[in-house]
Structures are given as structure tokens and as C-alpha cells.
Design an enzyme around this catalytic site. Sequence first.
Site, PDB file in Angstrom:
ATOM      1  N   ALA A 179       0.996  -1.085  -0.211  1.00  0.00           N
ATOM      2  CA  ALA A 179      -0.090   0.099  -0.193  1.00  0.00           C
ATOM      3  C   ALA A 179       0.750   1.239   0.010  1.00  0.00           C
ATOM      4  CB  ALA A 179      -0.866  -0.143   1.387  1.00  0.00           C
TER       5      ALA A 179
ATOM      6  N   GLY B 163       0.401  -5.014   0.822  1.00  0.00           N
ATOM      7  CA  GLY B 163      -1.010  -4.941   0.147  1.00  0.00           C
ATOM      8  C   GLY B 163      -0.617  -5.610  -1.301  1.00  0.00           C
TER       9      GLY B 163
ATOM     10  N   GLU C 277      -0.782  -9.070  -0.461  1.00  0.00           N
ATOM     11  CA  GLU C 277      -2.192  -9.481  -0.325  1.00  0.00           C
ATOM     12  C   GLU C 277      -3.135  -9.455  -1.451  1.00  0.00           C
ATOM     13  OE1 GLU C 277      -2.251  -6.119   2.596  1.00  0.00           O
ATOM     14  OE2 GLU C 277      -3.170  -7.552   3.843  1.00  0.00           O
TER      15      GLU C 277
ATOM     16  N   GLU D 298       4.296  -4.950   7.532  1.00  0.00           N
ATOM     17  CA  GLU D 298       3.668  -4.093   8.062  1.00  0.00           C
ATOM     18  C   GLU D 298       4.094  -3.683   9.607  1.00  0.00           C
ATOM     19  OE1 GLU D 298       2.188  -6.269   5.865  1.00  0.00           O
ATOM     20  OE2 GLU D 298       0.751  -5.388   4.805  1.00  0.00           O
TER      21      GLU D 298
HETATM   22  N1  COA Z   1       4.382   3.006  -0.617  1.00  0.00           N
HETATM   23  C1  COA Z   1       5.097   4.249  -1.221  1.00  0.00           C
HETATM   24  N2  COA Z   1       6.140   4.309  -2.057  1.00  0.00           N
HETATM   25  C2  COA Z   1       6.950   3.347  -2.124  1.00  0.00           C
HETATM   26  C3  COA Z   1       6.502   1.982  -1.820  1.00  0.00           C
HETATM   27  C4  COA Z   1       5.347   1.809  -0.710  1.00  0.00           C
HETATM   28  N3  COA Z   1       4.930   0.890  -0.448  1.00  0.00           N
HETATM   29  N4  COA Z   1       7.498   1.065  -1.884  1.00  0.00           N
HETATM   30  C5  COA Z   1       8.346   1.686  -2.589  1.00  0.00           C
HETATM   31  N5  COA Z   1       8.180   2.973  -2.734  1.00  0.00           N
HETATM   32  C6  COA Z   1       8.765   3.917  -3.479  1.00  0.00           C
HETATM   33  C7  COA Z   1       9.917   4.570  -2.719  1.00  0.00           C
HETATM   34  O1  COA Z   1       9.707   5.658  -1.886  1.00  0.00           O
HETATM   35  C8  COA Z   1      10.734   5.298  -3.859  1.00  0.00           C
HETATM   36  O2  COA Z   1      10.074   6.279  -4.151  1.00  0.00           O
HETATM   37  P1  COA Z   1      11.136   7.840  -4.218  1.00  0.00           P
HETATM   38  O3  COA Z   1      11.955   7.472  -5.313  1.00  0.00           O
HETATM   39  O4  COA Z   1       9.950   8.772  -4.932  1.00  0.00           O
HETATM   40  O5  COA Z   1      11.654   8.027  -3.025  1.00  0.00           O
HETATM   41  C9  COA Z   1      10.499   4.284  -5.055  1.00  0.00           C
HETATM   42  O6  COA Z   1       9.413   3.484  -4.711  1.00  0.00           O
HETATM   43  C10 COA Z   1      11.703   3.213  -4.989  1.00  0.00           C
HETATM   44  O7  COA Z   1      11.748   2.589  -3.774  1.00  0.00           O
HETATM   45  P2  COA Z   1      13.126   2.236  -3.135  1.00  0.00           P
HETATM   46  O8  COA Z   1      12.792   2.033  -1.768  1.00  0.00           O
HETATM   47  O9  COA Z   1      14.053   3.498  -3.556  1.00  0.00           O
HETATM   48  O10 COA Z   1      13.658   0.946  -3.862  1.00  0.00           O
HETATM   49  P3  COA Z   1      14.644  -0.076  -3.147  1.00  0.00           P
HETATM   50  O11 COA Z   1      14.987  -0.870  -4.476  1.00  0.00           O
HETATM   51  O12 COA Z   1      15.772   0.771  -2.392  1.00  0.00           O
HETATM   52  O13 COA Z   1      13.989  -0.682  -2.038  1.00  0.00           O
HETATM   53  C11 COA Z   1      11.874  -2.044  -1.359  1.00  0.00           C
HETATM   54  C12 COA Z   1      13.010  -1.788  -2.478  1.00  0.00           C
HETATM   55  C13 COA Z   1      10.663  -2.821  -1.910  1.00  0.00           C
HETATM   56  C14 COA Z   1      12.641  -2.603  -0.457  1.00  0.00           C
HETATM   57  C15 COA Z   1      11.537  -0.771  -0.385  1.00  0.00           C
HETATM   58  O14 COA Z   1      10.993   0.287  -1.609  1.00  0.00           O
HETATM   59  C16 COA Z   1      10.626  -0.694   0.474  1.00  0.00           C
HETATM   60  O15 COA Z   1      10.922  -1.287   1.658  1.00  0.00           O
HETATM   61  N6  COA Z   1       9.236  -0.527   0.234  1.00  0.00           N
HETATM   62  C17 COA Z   1       8.207  -0.575   1.434  1.00  0.00           C
HETATM   63  C18 COA Z   1       7.875  -1.901   1.437  1.00  0.00           C
HETATM   64  C19 COA Z   1       6.530  -1.836   2.474  1.00  0.00           C
HETATM   65  O16 COA Z   1       6.971  -1.462   3.729  1.00  0.00           O
HETATM   66  N7  COA Z   1       5.375  -2.353   2.193  1.00  0.00           N
HETATM   67  C20 COA Z   1       4.286  -2.623   2.815  1.00  0.00           C
HETATM   68  C21 COA Z   1       3.491  -1.306   3.021  1.00  0.00           C
HETATM   69  S1  COA Z   1       2.228  -1.411   4.234  1.00  0.00           S
END
Ligand code: COA
Length: 260
Positions: free
Chosen positions: A66, A112, A115, A135
Site C-alpha cells: 500500500a 498490500g 495481499e 507491516e
Molecule cells: N509506498 C510508497 N512508496 C513506495 C513503496 C510503498 N509501499 N514502496 C516503494 N516506494 C517508492 C519509494 O519511496 C521510492 O520512491 P522515491 O524514488 O519517490 O523516493 C520508489 O518507490 C523506489 O523505492 P526504493 O525504496 O528507492 O527502492 P529500493 O530498491 O531501494 O527498495 C523496497 C525496494 C521494496 C525494499 C523498498 O522500496 C521498501 O521497503 N518499500 C516498502 C515496502 C513495504 O513496507 N510495504 C508494505 C507497505 S504497508
Amino acid sequence: MSYNNILFEIKQGTAYVTINRPDQLNALNKETIQELSSAFTSIEENNDLKTVILTGSGEKAFVAGADIKEFAGFSIEEGKLLSAEGHQKLFNLVENLSKPVIAAVNGFALGGGLELAMAAHIRIASDNAKLGLPEVSLGVIPGYGGTQRLPQLVGKGKAFEMITSAGMIGAEEAEKWGLVNAVVTLEELIPACEKLAGKIMRNSPKAIESAINAINAQYREGVDGFVAEITEFGKCFGTDDFKEGTSAFMEKRKPSFTGK
Ligand code: COA
């Protein structure tokens, strides 16, 4: 209908739904959920469609969760509404769709995103996929059905492990856990989903709809799945598809189902 956050394509009886926010790793914001809801509603209403392939744009993510940036400032009531609307508009709609939904998990499927893949009927992953429900690392819990669908798929023990550790597992491990049905290379992912969709489309759409209802009944509170199976089994006998399937068998020919 035109969409801002998803791609929607129809090819030979299959709807291809692609979440298309690759620069945000296809994170599900409210607008994307609304667009997916509209797309799945239109698929349900279109009798020419027999299967759905659901995937994410790019080579890095199916859906990374999400949209954290969108919900970071929410109140208790807003959080509750976000979850309730997600269930009702999208995740339950996907799970109960009368046509099999195959999730092509092409990278991160987190929160999400996992999910959504779990609401689909079948999951095929590419070997670079990483799956998890992180989460609790954000101070929240899965709110789009993850606490319910993950134990259904992998059992309670593994679900507790995945949810409380907030850890990710790779595609091979996910296959061992039963979280995905198969693992293929990224290049093979859509062809593998299409091959499976092709097999599904040879069968009776009416019977498939009944099978989905009967399987899902097991997980519905207060519903006896065996009773649901009896009802759905009986219903099949009133369909053109049943007449065609049984006639074709006796006439030693391939059936041609109309989905009626
Ligand atoms: N919500 C909003 N934005 C998200 C996102 C999310 N769940 N997951 C990734 N993004 C965005 C990042 O903020 C970044 O945006 P920006 O360039 O504007 O800052 C872009 O997507 C690329 O992500 P980034 O984190 O730079 O990539 P990465 O390869 O370093 O890491 C992940 C990849 C998936 C490990 C990391 O993005 C992450 O931990 N995301 C969240 C996962 C999460 O907790 N999901 C559950 C949500 S309830």
C-alpha cells in the site's frame, strides 16, 4: 475506459491487468485501488473474458505494498476506512471473481502487494520475486486480508513467522511454503501464465464459476463448504455447458462451451 495507474488489455479471452506505477514500485494508492476495482468489475461483466493475468509494470516489483506516503498521516478512523474499502472494493472482488485470476508475481510482492497476489486464485512467481508482509516494521498490521489469507495458504505457524518477523522470502521458498504455485524465470513468467490460462479456457466457464464459489465457501464464516459444494454441483446440471460437456464426451469430440 482510460486509467492513470493501470494498463488494461484484452487478448483471446484473457484480460491483462498491469499495475503501472513502476517509479513507485507499483505501490497501491487509493486511485490505483479504485481503478483496479473498476477493471475487475468490467471483467466480471464481460462474458467473452475467461481468465485474468494480473501483474506489475517493470522488472522490479509486482506491488511493493500500500502507498505508505499516502496513509502516513491517517487517523484511526481513516485507517479503518482504508482497510474496509480495500477489502470491499478490490480484494474480495478479486477473490470472488467468477473467472480465475492468475497473479504473475514479477518482483517485490510486499504488504498490500502480497495481499493482492493472495486474493488471486493462482500465483506464479519469477525467480527474482521477494514476498513478505512487512507491516509490523511500520507499526501497523496487514489490512487487506493478509492476516486471514496467509494462514489459509501456508498454515498458522508460517503465517505468524512471516507477519511478526516482517521478513521477506524468495520465490523458491515461497513455492516450498505453498505461497506460490510455481517459479519460472522472468522471461517465462507471462508465457507460463498464458499456458495455464489456455488450459483453463478449454473448460466450462460455468463449472469454473461454481468451483470458485465452492472452494471459497470453506473460508466463509457460518457457511458449510460441503453444503455449498452440493448446491453448486446441482446448479451445473442446469447449464448448457453441462449438456455440451457430457454430449461431447459421449460423441467422442472436443466440447465447445458457451459459458451458459
Ligand atoms: N509506498 C510508497 N512508496 C513506495 C513503496 C510503498 N509501499 N514502496 C516503494 N516506494 C517508492 C519509494 O519511496 C521510492 O520512491 P522515491 O524514488 O519517490 O523516493 C520508489 O518507490 C523506489 O523505492 P526504493 O525504496 O528507492 O527502492 P529500493 O530498491 O531501494 O527498495 C523496497 C525496494 C521494496 C525494499 C523498498 O522500496 C521498501 O521497503 N518499500 C516498502 C515496502 C513495504 O513496507 N510495504 C508494505 C507497505 S504497508
